[in-house]
Design a protein around this motif. Structure first.
Motif: not given
Length: 235
Positions: A26-30, A46-54, A107-108, A193-195
């Motif tokens: 898994y990547k951190p955003e997973d 972490r947000a996915a698809g961003e150059s700077e991890p947020r 959830i995702h 709720e968080m699946k």
């Protein structure tokens, strides 16, 4: 002296978990991190698809201890177990659902670090091992059914698997059976709720050290260290 609020603790603990317990598939955003504490619960992802991890954080003003106190206050007529189950449905679920709706990224995520004393108590009731499988609603229902019998928590604590385990015994000395049951009902609300059932769940044994390590790394750039012995995998 720096003041660190609960949301920053969540972000720092998550960063330390990623560093100490990397999940190779898994990547951190997973991944999403959730700690269920005594008086609050909090987490991060972490947000996915961003150059700077947020890092996005979330928190809830309920943990297994103050929820147990609320159940005891509201449920003195019907009994603790029945009152906790009713409040789980009528009180906890809407609160957790509202939190998830505000932070849908929870959830995702496909994997999860799950932490906290209440979490480990539930794992003890399930005699958790790395081969146990995912912790989902059915597993928590199984743990809850065990607690329907008086004295079960004492029996678990006396089991040879935990008798000489210092961390397990510290939980046994500080948590009552009602508090363990309340923690499981709080976890059940999160699981629904968080699946949890769609995630690969990794249970962290103890996270009190995590956020300070995350803080030190962020401030001083400490080198990566191993910590696999502190992780129980549920896949």
């Amino acid at each position: 002296m720096d003041f660190i609020d609960r949301q920053e603790v969540a972000a720092l603990a998550f960063a330390a978990a990623l560093e100490l317990f990397p999940l190779p598939h898994y990547k951190p955003e997973d991944i999403v991190f959730l700690e269920v504490g005594k008086s609050a619960s909090f987490g991060a992802y972490r947000a996915a698809g961003e150059s700077e991890p947020r890092t996005t954080t979330f928190d809830l003003e309920w943990g297994f201890k103050n929820y147990a106190d609320e159940v005891a206050y509201r449920g003195f007529v019907e009994g603790f177990a029945q009152a906790s189950k009713r409040l789980e449905n009528d009180f906890l679920m809407p609160i957790v659902r509202e939190m998830v709706e505000r932070k849908p990224g929870i959830i995702h995520r496909r994997a999860m670090y799950l932490a906290g004393q209440g979490v480990w108590a539930a794992a003890m009731l399930l005699h958790a091992t790395p081969e146990m499988g995912k912790i989902g609603p059915r597993d928590l229902e199984k743990a809850r059914r065990r607690l329907a019998e008086p004295g079960v928590w004492r029996e678990v604590c006396a089991d040879s698997q935990y008798r000489f385990d210092a961390y397990a015994q510290s939980l046994c000395q500080t948590l009552s059976q009602d508090e363990v049951l309340a923690g499981i009902d709080l976890l059940r609300a999160f699981a629904e709720e968080m699946k949890f059932g769609s995630k690969e769940v990794y249970v962290l044994r103890d996270t009190a050290y995590l956020w300070p390590l995350g803080y030190l790394k962020a401030r001083y750039g400490l080198a990566k260290t191993g910590g696999a012995d502190n992780l129980t995998r549920h896949d």
